[in-house]
Design a protein around this motif. Structure first.
Motif, PDB file in Angstrom:
ATOM      1  N   GLU A  61       3.739  -0.263  -8.838  1.00  0.00           N
ATOM      2  CA  GLU A  61       3.161   0.166  -7.866  1.00  0.00           C
ATOM      3  C   GLU A  61       4.402  -0.068  -6.304  1.00  0.00           C
ATOM      4  O   GLU A  61       5.106   0.585  -5.821  1.00  0.00           O
ATOM      5  CB  GLU A  61       1.941  -0.183  -6.666  1.00  0.00           C
ATOM      6  CG  GLU A  61       1.864   1.000  -5.728  1.00  0.00           C
ATOM      7  CD  GLU A  61       0.457   0.789  -4.866  1.00  0.00           C
ATOM      8  OE1 GLU A  61       0.584   1.130  -3.750  1.00  0.00           O
ATOM      9  OE2 GLU A  61      -0.461  -0.347  -5.731  1.00  0.00           O
ATOM     10  N   GLU A  62       4.721  -1.303  -5.796  1.00  0.00           N
ATOM     11  CA  GLU A  62       6.162  -1.609  -5.435  1.00  0.00           C
ATOM     12  C   GLU A  62       7.002  -1.735  -6.204  1.00  0.00           C
ATOM     13  O   GLU A  62       8.245  -0.218  -5.369  1.00  0.00           O
ATOM     14  CB  GLU A  62       6.270  -2.986  -5.166  1.00  0.00           C
ATOM     15  CG  GLU A  62       4.660  -3.483  -4.328  1.00  0.00           C
ATOM     16  CD  GLU A  62       5.135  -5.549  -4.398  1.00  0.00           C
ATOM     17  OE1 GLU A  62       4.422  -6.322  -3.836  1.00  0.00           O
ATOM     18  OE2 GLU A  62       4.808  -5.820  -5.649  1.00  0.00           O
ATOM     19  N   ALA A  63       7.757  -1.724  -6.914  1.00  0.00           N
ATOM     20  CA  ALA A  63       8.708  -0.944  -8.271  1.00  0.00           C
ATOM     21  C   ALA A  63       8.899   0.331  -7.729  1.00  0.00           C
ATOM     22  O   ALA A  63      10.150   1.292  -6.817  1.00  0.00           O
ATOM     23  CB  ALA A  63       8.735  -1.144  -9.662  1.00  0.00           C
ATOM     24  N   ALA A  64       7.742   1.395  -8.094  1.00  0.00           N
ATOM     25  CA  ALA A  64       8.152   2.403  -7.749  1.00  0.00           C
ATOM     26  C   ALA A  64       7.887   3.209  -6.383  1.00  0.00           C
ATOM     27  O   ALA A  64       9.080   3.691  -6.099  1.00  0.00           O
ATOM     28  CB  ALA A  64       6.884   3.988  -7.830  1.00  0.00           C
ATOM     29  N   ARG A  65       7.678   2.277  -5.316  1.00  0.00           N
ATOM     30  CA  ARG A  65       8.020   2.803  -4.244  1.00  0.00           C
ATOM     31  C   ARG A  65       9.413   2.610  -3.845  1.00  0.00           C
ATOM     32  O   ARG A  65      10.246   3.002  -3.107  1.00  0.00           O
ATOM     33  CB  ARG A  65       6.643   1.525  -3.257  1.00  0.00           C
ATOM     34  CG  ARG A  65       5.437   2.694  -2.723  1.00  0.00           C
ATOM     35  CD  ARG A  65       5.086   1.897  -1.609  1.00  0.00           C
ATOM     36  NE  ARG A  65       4.566   0.510  -1.643  1.00  0.00           N
ATOM     37  CZ  ARG A  65       3.743  -0.517  -2.418  1.00  0.00           C
ATOM     38  NH1 ARG A  65       2.955   0.059  -2.488  1.00  0.00           N
ATOM     39  NH2 ARG A  65       3.817  -1.731  -2.174  1.00  0.00           N
ATOM     40  N   HIS A  66      10.045   1.442  -4.043  1.00  0.00           N
ATOM     41  CA  HIS A  66      11.330   0.870  -4.057  1.00  0.00           C
ATOM     42  C   HIS A  66      12.380   1.660  -4.188  1.00  0.00           C
ATOM     43  O   HIS A  66      12.991   1.946  -4.124  1.00  0.00           O
ATOM     44  CB  HIS A  66      11.735  -0.369  -4.547  1.00  0.00           C
ATOM     45  CG  HIS A  66      12.813  -0.922  -4.545  1.00  0.00           C
ATOM     46  ND1 HIS A  66      13.130  -1.617  -3.506  1.00  0.00           N
ATOM     47  CD2 HIS A  66      14.220  -0.594  -5.036  1.00  0.00           C
ATOM     48  CE1 HIS A  66      15.193  -1.937  -3.377  1.00  0.00           C
ATOM     49  NE2 HIS A  66      14.914  -1.649  -4.681  1.00  0.00           N
ATOM     50  N   ALA A  67      12.404   2.092  -5.382  1.00  0.00           N
ATOM     51  CA  ALA A  67      12.876   2.916  -6.425  1.00  0.00           C
ATOM     52  C   ALA A  67      13.209   4.767  -5.846  1.00  0.00           C
ATOM     53  O   ALA A  67      13.671   5.521  -5.680  1.00  0.00           O
ATOM     54  CB  ALA A  67      12.662   3.698  -7.843  1.00  0.00           C
ATOM     55  N   SER A  68      11.844   5.192  -5.117  1.00  0.00           N
ATOM     56  CA  SER A  68      11.948   6.046  -4.007  1.00  0.00           C
ATOM     57  C   SER A  68      12.434   5.434  -2.980  1.00  0.00           C
ATOM     58  O   SER A  68      13.133   6.914  -2.192  1.00  0.00           O
ATOM     59  CB  SER A  68      10.607   6.363  -4.069  1.00  0.00           C
ATOM     60  OG  SER A  68      10.713   7.533  -3.270  1.00  0.00           O
ATOM     61  N   LYS A  69      12.508   4.914  -2.011  1.00  0.00           N
ATOM     62  CA  LYS A  69      12.990   4.622  -0.843  1.00  0.00           C
ATOM     63  C   LYS A  69      14.607   4.394  -1.588  1.00  0.00           C
ATOM     64  O   LYS A  69      15.194   5.193  -0.957  1.00  0.00           O
ATOM     65  CB  LYS A  69      12.558   2.961  -0.348  1.00  0.00           C
ATOM     66  CG  LYS A  69      13.140   3.023   0.847  1.00  0.00           C
ATOM     67  CD  LYS A  69      12.839   1.924   0.913  1.00  0.00           C
ATOM     68  CE  LYS A  69      13.627   0.648   2.234  1.00  0.00           C
ATOM     69  NZ  LYS A  69      12.698  -0.174   2.830  1.00  0.00           N
TER      70      LYS A  69
END
Length: 215
Positions: free
Chosen positions: A16-24
């Motif tokens: 989930e953290e990785a996905a948020r970071h990638a989106s940002k």
């Protein structure tokens, strides 16, 4: 059975953290790409390195070394510190004289010469050489090391320097001017100005200027 979000194989962060970071980061990249599309112009810059902190000349020489690495002819005119045999001068004169002309025109700091007329003459000779190097359009960059000191002590006419840079500098030539206490009028016409801030200095602890750090 743990209800924690599973970790990725590559790191300790969750999917989930990785996905948020990638989106940002994707949003940042899109914004950066839009901005860069509007930045397609080139020009010869007037660059000022000033302030009480160390690194003004070092940064200027770093730019000169970049030019050398790219095979772009350049020149250095040293005001004030010309009496010193610095590491930068030795490196350039012994290895890159074909790409960078080096002129040490100063005779030392004003408290060392104790001769104002001689200091003014040396500064004037340096400025004449500087103009020659700037007008030579084969030079991509010209570093005027410590010229701000000569301007501060009024060894050079400020208006003459400003007028030359504004009206006579070739459009694609970069000129770098270093030294503390840069004149406000010079800062006004410059394209890039960096102020070095002193946070800590070994001189205050009784440490003298050292080879490889200061010269």
């Amino acid at each position: 059975m743990s209800d924690q979000t599973p970790k990725t194989a590559e790191s300790d962060i969750s999917e989930e953290e990785a996905a948020r970071h990638a989106s940002k980061m994707a949003k940042k990249k899109a914004a950066r790409d839009r901005m860069m599309k509007t930045k397609d112009g080139e020009k010869g810059l007037i660059i000022v390195h000033t302030g009480p902190g160390k690194g003004k000349s070092s940064s200027g020489f770093g730019m000169i070394m970049r030019c050398i690495a790219h095979g772009m002819p350049s020149a250095v005119v040293q005001f004030i510190k010309g009496a010193w045999q610095t590491g930068e001068r030795t490196l350039i004169e012994e290895n890159f004289a074909d790409l960078c002309q080096f002129y040490a025109m100063g005779e030392g700091f004003t408290w060392e010469t104790q001769d104002k007329a001689r200091d003014i003459a040396a500064a004037r000779a340096g400025w004449e050489k500087a103009k020659e190097m700037i007008l030579d359009q084969k030079n991509t960059m010209v570093l005027l090391d410590e010229i701000n000191i000569a301007l501060r002590y009024e060894y050079l006419d400020l208006q003459e320097v400003l007028e030359f840079l504004v009206e006579h500098k070739p459009p694609m030539t970069h000129v770098v001017l270093t030294g503390r206490n840069a004149k406000e009028e010079l800062i006004e016409i410059a394209d890039l100005v960096t102020e070095m801030t002193q946070v800590k200095h070994p001189f205050r602890a009784g440490i003298k200027a050292q080879k490889g750090v200061e010269f």
